[in-house]
Scaffold this motif. Structure first.
Motif, mmCIF file in Angstrom:
data_model
loop_
_atom_site.group_PDB
_atom_site.id
_atom_site.type_symbol
_atom_site.label_atom_id
_atom_site.label_comp_id
_atom_site.label_asym_id
_atom_site.label_seq_id
_atom_site.Cartn_x
_atom_site.Cartn_y
_atom_site.Cartn_z
ATOM 1 N N LEU A 128 0.829 -1.208 0.000
ATOM 2 C CA LEU A 128 0.000 0.000 0.000
ATOM 3 C C LEU A 128 0.861 1.254 0.000
ATOM 4 O O LEU A 128 1.898 1.295 0.667
ATOM 5 C CB LEU A 128 -0.918 0.021 1.229
ATOM 6 N N PRO A 129 0.457 2.304 -0.700
ATOM 7 C CA PRO A 129 1.186 3.580 -0.639
ATOM 8 C C PRO A 129 1.193 4.131 0.785
ATOM 9 O O PRO A 129 0.262 3.888 1.569
ATOM 10 C CB PRO A 129 0.384 4.491 -1.573
ATOM 11 N N ARG A 130 2.217 4.886 1.114
ATOM 12 C CA ARG A 130 2.348 5.401 2.482
ATOM 13 C C ARG A 130 1.187 6.299 2.880
ATOM 14 O O ARG A 130 0.839 6.382 4.057
ATOM 15 C CB ARG A 130 3.660 6.164 2.635
ATOM 16 N N ASP A 131 0.582 6.989 1.921
ATOM 17 C CA ASP A 131 -0.495 7.919 2.252
ATOM 18 C C ASP A 131 -1.880 7.290 2.089
ATOM 19 O O ASP A 131 -2.894 7.981 2.094
ATOM 20 C CB ASP A 131 -0.403 9.181 1.391
ATOM 21 N N HIS A 132 -1.938 5.962 1.984
ATOM 22 C CA HIS A 132 -3.210 5.282 1.726
ATOM 23 C C HIS A 132 -4.087 5.264 2.974
ATOM 24 O O HIS A 132 -3.639 4.994 4.078
ATOM 25 C CB HIS A 132 -2.966 3.852 1.268
ATOM 26 N N LEU A 152 -6.756 7.119 11.090
ATOM 27 C CA LEU A 152 -5.386 7.016 11.594
ATOM 28 C C LEU A 152 -4.346 6.943 10.488
ATOM 29 O O LEU A 152 -3.254 7.503 10.617
ATOM 30 C CB LEU A 152 -5.262 5.774 12.484
ATOM 31 N N PHE A 153 -4.683 6.267 9.399
ATOM 32 C CA PHE A 153 -3.671 5.961 8.391
ATOM 33 C C PHE A 153 -3.543 7.077 7.356
ATOM 34 O O PHE A 153 -4.494 7.802 7.072
ATOM 35 C CB PHE A 153 -4.000 4.635 7.705
ATOM 36 N N GLY A 154 -2.331 7.177 6.804
ATOM 37 C CA GLY A 154 -2.077 8.138 5.742
ATOM 38 C C GLY A 154 -2.034 9.583 6.201
ATOM 39 O O GLY A 154 -2.093 10.499 5.379
ATOM 40 N N ASP A 155 -1.926 9.813 7.491
ATOM 41 C CA ASP A 155 -1.938 11.174 8.041
ATOM 42 C C ASP A 155 -0.812 11.298 9.067
ATOM 43 O O ASP A 155 -0.961 10.880 10.220
ATOM 44 C CB ASP A 155 -3.296 11.457 8.678
ATOM 45 N N ALA A 156 0.298 11.879 8.652
ATOM 46 C CA ALA A 156 1.459 11.994 9.543
ATOM 47 C C ALA A 156 1.138 12.831 10.770
ATOM 48 O O ALA A 156 1.628 12.550 11.877
ATOM 49 C CB ALA A 156 2.639 12.587 8.785
#
Length: 239
Positions: free
Chosen positions: A49-53, A134-138
């Motif tokens: 999966l892409p890091r920003d997914h 939670l995911f894809g959001d630094a």
């Protein structure tokens, strides 16, 4: 004398969330719990999966397993009931999933500081008990780590360097493959005993007892002769 327990997990995995609690229940009741060390290892369920997914869980489950979204939602409610049974909050709808590599890097950062458990619990809570994605959001990841007591600047420094702790994550994943782990959670005790899945607490208790017994083997009597005991001494034989 100590028992080492290594637990391979992924933040995306609801059974890792459940398995951790069930293992903790067994460990709490284990008479030698103070002699058990626990370390959490990295395992990505979907490393491609892409890091920003970030995407919704229920449609993803339906597509992945070839079932209807109604069936996928029912599965989530079933897991929610299991979570409730062990006192864990669990959102059965509205959660997201995504690439967890940066989370695993932060968990190795936390391990180095001796606070890995604290961050893992915060990540699980953010994923399974809180509605905010939670995911894809630094920035969300930074807030979760800071709320768990980590220094914001240090967290941002790790996230800004994509290679920070990356080798440690990859090493964990390579070791999981070597040990034959095909899914998570995967528990390894003293590199001798493996427990796969979110087993009942009784199973973890049995594994802990078995690993502990290996450290304290029964004494083998290799010679037995005349001796004194509470009832007296053996009398010498007379001709």
């Amino acid at each position: 004398m100590a028992v080492q327990v290594e637990i391979w997990t992924d933040i995306n995995c609801p059974f890792c969330y459940l398995g951790k609690r069930r293992f903790e229940e067994a460990l709490e009741a284990f008479p030698h719990r103070d002699a058990v060390s626990v370390v959490h290892r990295s395992f990505e369920l979907d490393p491609a999966l892409p890091r920003d997914h970030s995407d919704a869980v229920v449609p993803h489950i339906a597509e992945k397993y070839g079932i209807s979204e109604a069936q996928a939602a029912a599965n989530e409610r079933g897991i929610g009931a299991q979570a409730e049974a062990v006192g864990l909050p669990y959102l059965t709808s509205g959660r997201d999933f995504g690439n967890s590599f940066d989370m695993h890097r932060l968990l190795h950062f936390a391990l180095k500081q001796g606070k890995q458990e604290r961050l893992l619990d915060a990540l699980y809570a953010a994923n399974f008990a809180e509605a905010e994605p939670l995911f894809g959001d630094a920035e969300r990841l930074v807030r979760v780590a800071v709320s768990a007591g980590f220094d914001e600047a240090a967290v941002r420094e790790v996230l800004a360097d994509p290679e920070a702790y990356a080798d440690a994550v990859r090493a964990d994943e390579a070791e999981a493959a070597r040990l034959g782990a095909r899914g998570v959670p995967f528990f390894v005790l003293d590199r001798k005993y493996g427990v796969s899945g979110a087993q009942p607490s009784e199973v973890f208790a049995q594994a802990l007892e078995r690993a502990w017994s290996d450290h304290a083997p029964e004494l083998e009597i290799v010679a037995d002769g005349e001796a004194c005991g509470p009832d007296g001494c053996a009398l010498p034989q007379r001709d």
